[in-house]
Write a protein that holds these residues in place. Sequence first.
Motif, short mmCIF file in Angstrom:
data_model
loop_
_atom_site.label_atom_id
_atom_site.label_comp_id
_atom_site.label_asym_id
_atom_site.label_seq_id
_atom_site.Cartn_x
_atom_site.Cartn_y
_atom_site.Cartn_z
N TYR A 198 57.51 -41.34 24.94
CA TYR A 198 56.49 -40.29 24.82
C TYR A 198 55.09 -40.88 24.86
CZ TYR A 198 54.00 -36.19 23.13
OH TYR A 198 53.12 -35.15 23.01
N LEU A 199 54.89 -42.04 24.22
CA LEU A 199 53.58 -42.71 24.31
C LEU A 199 53.24 -43.01 25.77
CD1 LEU A 199 53.54 -45.27 21.34
CD2 LEU A 199 52.28 -43.11 21.53
N GLY A 200 54.24 -43.34 26.55
CA GLY A 200 54.00 -43.58 27.97
C GLY A 200 53.64 -42.32 28.71
N GLU A 201 54.27 -41.22 28.36
CA GLU A 201 53.97 -39.95 29.02
C GLU A 201 52.53 -39.51 28.78
OE1 GLU A 201 57.14 -37.34 27.63
OE2 GLU A 201 57.96 -37.39 29.66
N ILE A 202 52.03 -39.76 27.57
CA ILE A 202 50.66 -39.33 27.25
C ILE A 202 49.65 -40.45 27.43
CG2 ILE A 202 51.52 -37.61 25.62
CD1 ILE A 202 50.66 -39.46 23.33
N SER A 203 50.07 -41.55 28.04
CA SER A 203 49.22 -42.74 28.10
C SER A 203 47.96 -42.53 28.94
CB SER A 203 50.01 -43.94 28.65
OG SER A 203 50.48 -43.69 29.96
N TYR A 204 48.04 -41.71 29.98
CA TYR A 204 46.84 -41.47 30.79
C TYR A 204 45.77 -40.77 29.96
CZ TYR A 204 43.99 -40.03 34.81
OH TYR A 204 42.96 -39.84 35.69
N ALA A 205 46.18 -39.84 29.13
CA ALA A 205 45.24 -39.17 28.24
C ALA A 205 44.68 -40.15 27.21
CB ALA A 205 45.91 -37.98 27.55
N THR A 206 45.53 -41.03 26.71
CA THR A 206 45.06 -42.06 25.77
C THR A 206 44.02 -42.94 26.43
OG1 THR A 206 47.23 -42.10 24.68
CG2 THR A 206 45.77 -43.99 24.31
N TYR A 207 44.33 -43.37 27.62
CA TYR A 207 43.47 -44.30 28.34
C TYR A 207 42.09 -43.69 28.63
CZ TYR A 207 42.00 -47.59 31.97
OH TYR A 207 41.30 -48.51 32.71
N LEU A 208 42.08 -42.44 29.08
CA LEU A 208 40.81 -41.84 29.49
C LEU A 208 39.99 -41.28 28.33
CD1 LEU A 208 41.26 -39.92 32.88
CD2 LEU A 208 40.12 -42.10 32.42
N SER A 209 40.62 -40.95 27.22
CA SER A 209 39.89 -40.28 26.14
C SER A 209 39.36 -41.23 25.08
CB SER A 209 40.79 -39.24 25.47
OG SER A 209 41.88 -39.86 24.79
#
Length: 360
Positions: free
Chosen positions: A283-294
């Motif tokens: 799940y951390l991988g699925e939301i990783s793009y949001a983590t990276y950009l925010s």
Amino acid sequence: MTDRTPVHELRALTGVRGIAAWFVVFYHIRLSIAGLPSGVRDVFAKGYLAVDFFFLLSGFVIWLTWSDRIRTGGVASIPRFLRKRIARIWPLHLVTLGGAVGLALLLRATGRSDPQFVFPELPLHILLLQNWGFTHQLAWNDPAWSISAELGAYLLFPLLVMAVDWRRLPSWALLAIAGGLLVGLHLAMDATTLGANIPRYGLLRCLVEFTTGSIVCALWLRWRGVLRAPLWAALAAMVAAGSWIAGAPETLVVPALFAVVLLLLALTGGKPGNPFELGPTHYLGEISYATYLSHFILWKAFKLVFVSDATAVSPMYVALYLGLVLMASITLYHLIERPAQRWLNRLPSRSWEGLGEGQP
């Protein structure tokens, strides 16, 4: 197993992507954490290298997903490919960039400024062209430089597919080409670290590693049924890691190390008990793009509200910030990233397809 056996997802690669994104988070806040042991700080100081893994992983996944489609569909398939990639990266980029603009305007309204917010360059950032040689420093949302570079890789990817079919080359040739690409990157950068002068070298760094990732995918498709392949990949990873520890240049050894690690992760994917495939990690991988950009803009805003000394943020406030990053990642993924992606992919595609068919 053959090259044409369908693969829907390699869960281990998704999970590792999430861990890599959090390394980037800690890289950006490492100098602010009060009482952080120097050894841990030194590890976090290499967090920028996670981006190199992202580039390799992106080349791997895009080749796996799209190379046959573009090769079979020809020019007519390119607009659909580009639309899906833009739908994947652009909406969330616009939202996080909008947050940066809002923060910049708030600072102006209160008589303050931040050299990070360069308004004349804003159009380049909106169009994701900021890291194509048009600027001389990172601005606005720093991590988005890599998304700009990725867009360049997406635009060139159909040319790569049409120019070469990795399946037709022997394994030794693929290894030689990958090695030549990485040596070329090392020589071209003329720097001690991969993170040096990103406006100048970032796009090249992406294109070389993205292409190398596509070769890694071709090798995995060829070797995924070979019993001893994971052992050879593990030995190669240990040699590369040992060379780096012994002082070999980062710009040469680290991309090679990450390429071998990517191959090893793919070869061992699906094994029972794989920690990178557990539900929370995935799940951390699925939301990783949001983590990276925010996380970068959120850190700026967090410091304005909660931090008086940016060089000594207490562990309690660091934990609060990390919790906010996680909450923001979940919210952006479910409310912005995925809905926007679905909406754009549902739009009528006649005009895009027409471009591929030579129509006006």
